[in-house]
Design an enzyme around this catalytic site. Structure first.
Site, PDB file in Angstrom:
ATOM      1  N   MET A   1       0.723  -1.277   0.093  1.00 15.56           N
ATOM      2  CA  MET A   1       0.019   0.007  -0.014  1.00 15.56           C
ATOM      3  C   MET A   1       0.687   1.215  -0.204  1.00 15.56           C
ATOM      4  O   MET A   1       0.556   2.164  -0.702  1.00 15.56           O
ATOM      5  CB  MET A   1      -0.862  -0.091   1.275  1.00 15.56           C
ATOM      6  CG  MET A   1      -2.268  -0.983   0.989  1.00 15.56           C
ATOM      7  SD  MET A   1      -3.227  -0.687   2.360  1.00 15.56           S
ATOM      8  CE  MET A   1      -2.931  -2.164   3.010  1.00 15.56           C
TER       9      MET A   1
ATOM     10  N   TYR B   1      -1.014  -8.016  17.132  1.00 20.58           N
ATOM     11  CA  TYR B   1      -1.369  -7.068  15.865  1.00 20.58           C
ATOM     12  C   TYR B   1      -2.650  -6.407  16.124  1.00 20.58           C
ATOM     13  O   TYR B   1      -2.648  -5.205  16.162  1.00 20.58           O
ATOM     14  CB  TYR B   1      -1.461  -8.058  14.658  1.00 20.58           C
ATOM     15  CG  TYR B   1      -1.939  -7.182  13.562  1.00 20.58           C
ATOM     16  CD1 TYR B   1      -0.762  -6.846  12.911  1.00 20.58           C
ATOM     17  CD2 TYR B   1      -3.090  -7.009  12.720  1.00 20.58           C
ATOM     18  CE1 TYR B   1      -0.940  -5.856  11.699  1.00 20.58           C
ATOM     19  CE2 TYR B   1      -3.089  -6.149  11.497  1.00 20.58           C
ATOM     20  CZ  TYR B   1      -2.087  -5.681  11.027  1.00 20.58           C
ATOM     21  OH  TYR B   1      -2.160  -4.872  10.043  1.00 20.58           O
TER      22      TYR B   1
END
Ligand SMILES: NC(=O)c1ccc[n+]([C@@H]2O[C@H](COP(=O)([O-])OP(=O)(O)OC[C@H]3O[C@@H](n4cnc5c(N)ncnc54)[C@H](O)[C@@H]3O)[C@@H](O)[C@H]2O)c1
Length: 258
Positions: A18, A163
Site C-alpha cells: 500500500m 497485531y
C-alpha cells in the site's frame, strides 16, 4: 490540477504494498513525496520508476523504530522541499502472515513477537508523529494519516493478538494527536483497511482453503487492490478533508458492518 498539488508528503513503508501505491498516487496528484523503508533496494527501485514518470520523489532509509532515522527523513523533506505538509504512517508488520490460517495462540506468542509488533506498528507511529509535528507546525498546519486496520477495531479478523493490540493503539493515539494539535491546524485521522492484496497477506491467501474462509467474511466477496485504500489516504491528507480530524475511515468491503 492535482488533488495534492505542490504538497510535500512523507510516507513510511513506501517500498512495496500500500505504501508504494500511495507514493505513486500522491505523485500523480501533484505532491512531492519523500518516502522511507527498510527494504532499500525495493525503495530505490520505486524511486527510479517514479522519476522515470516525471514524478518528484525521494527515497531514504527509514526504520520506523529509530528516532534518529525519523529525524533525518523529516530533515530531508524540509531541506529538499522547504516544508512538510503531511505524514502517512503506513509501515507495519503482521506476525500472523505466513502462518497458514494466521493463528498464533497466546501461549505460542513470545515476548520478542509482542515487542517487535508493538515496536514497528505502534511505537513507529508515535516516533513518526513526534518527529513530524514540529515540521508541520513550521508549515502552519498539516495532516497526519495513520494506517491502522479493522484489526484495530474488532478482534475477529487478524487472529494475532499483538497485531490487534498494536493497531488498536494506533486508533486511539490518532485521536490523542488530533485533539492535542487541532488548535495548530494539524489534523490526524486513522484508516482501517480490511483484506488488501499486498505482499503482507500473500502467503495467507496462497492457501485456497484459508482464502475461501476469509473471503466468506467479506460482504463484497474479494480483497481490495491497494489503490482502493490509497484513495482514502489521499483524501485525508488533502485539503478536501479540511474539517476531518480524529476520524476513522474504514475501507474493508463491509467486513465490520456485520
Ligand atoms: N494487507 C492488508 O490486508 C492490511 C490490512 C489492514 C492493514 N494493513 C496495514 O497496512 C500497512 C501497509 O501494509 P501492506 O499490506 O502494504 O504490507 P507490506 O508488507 O506489503 O508493506 C509494508 C511495508 O512496511 C515496511 N516496513 C516493515 N517494517 C518496517 C520498519 N521497521 N521501518 C520501515 N518500514 C518498515 C515493509 O518493508 C514494507 O515495505 C501496514 O501498517 C499494515 O499493518 C494491511
Amino acid at each position: 490540477m492535482g488533488r495534492v498539488d505542490g504538497k510535500v508528503v512523507l510516507i513510511s513503508g513506501g517500498a512495496r504494498g500500500m505504501g508504494a501505491e500511495e507514493v505513486g498516487l500522491f505523485a500523480r496528484e501533484g505532491a512531492r513525496v519523500v518516502f522511507g523503508d527498510i527494504l532499500d533496494d525495493l525503495g530505490q527501485q520505486v524511486e527510479t520508476e517514479q522519476r522515470a514518470l516525471g514524478h518528484d520523489v525521494a527515497y531514504a532509509h527509514l526504520d520506523v523504530t529509530s528516532e534518529a532515522d525519523w529525524q533525518s527523513i523529516v530533515a530531508l523533506a524540509e531541506e529538499r522541499y522547504g516544508l512538510l505538509d503531511a505524514l502517512v504512517n503506513n509501515a507495519g508488520i503482521s506476525i500472523s502472515a505466513g502462518g497458514g490460517a494466521g493463528n498464533i495462540a497466546m501461549e505460542d506468542t513470545s515476548v520478542d513477537d509482542w515487542d517487535r509488533v508493538m515496536d514497528i506498528n505502534s511505537k513507529g507511529v508515535f516516533l513518526g508523529t513526534k518527529a513530524a509535528i514540529p515540521a508541520l507546525r513550521r508549515a502552519g498546519g498539516g495532516s497526519i494519516v495513520n494506517i491502522s486496520s479493522i484489526a484495530g477495531m474488532t478482534g475477529a479478523w487478524s487472529r494475532s493478538h499483538p497485531y490487534n493490540a498494536s493497531k488498536g493503539a494506533v486508533r486511539l493515539f490518532t485521536k490523542a494527536t488530533a485533539i492535542q494539535h487541532a488548535a495548530e491546524g494539524i489534523r490526524a485521522n486513522s484508516v482501517h483497511p480490511g483484506p488488501i492484496m499486498t505482499p503482507m497477506s500473500e502467503s495467507t491467501y496462497a492457501d485456497p482453503e484459508v482464502a475461501a474462509q476469509r473471503l466468506a467474511l467479506v460482504p463484497l466477496g474479494r480483497r481490495a487492490h491497494p489503490i482502493e485504500v490509497a484513495y482514502g489516504v489521499l483524501y485525508l491528507a488533502s485539503d478536501e478533508a479540511s474539517f476531518v480530524t480524529g476520524a476513522e475511515l474504514v475501507i474493508d468491503g463491509g467486513c465490520i458492518a456485520q
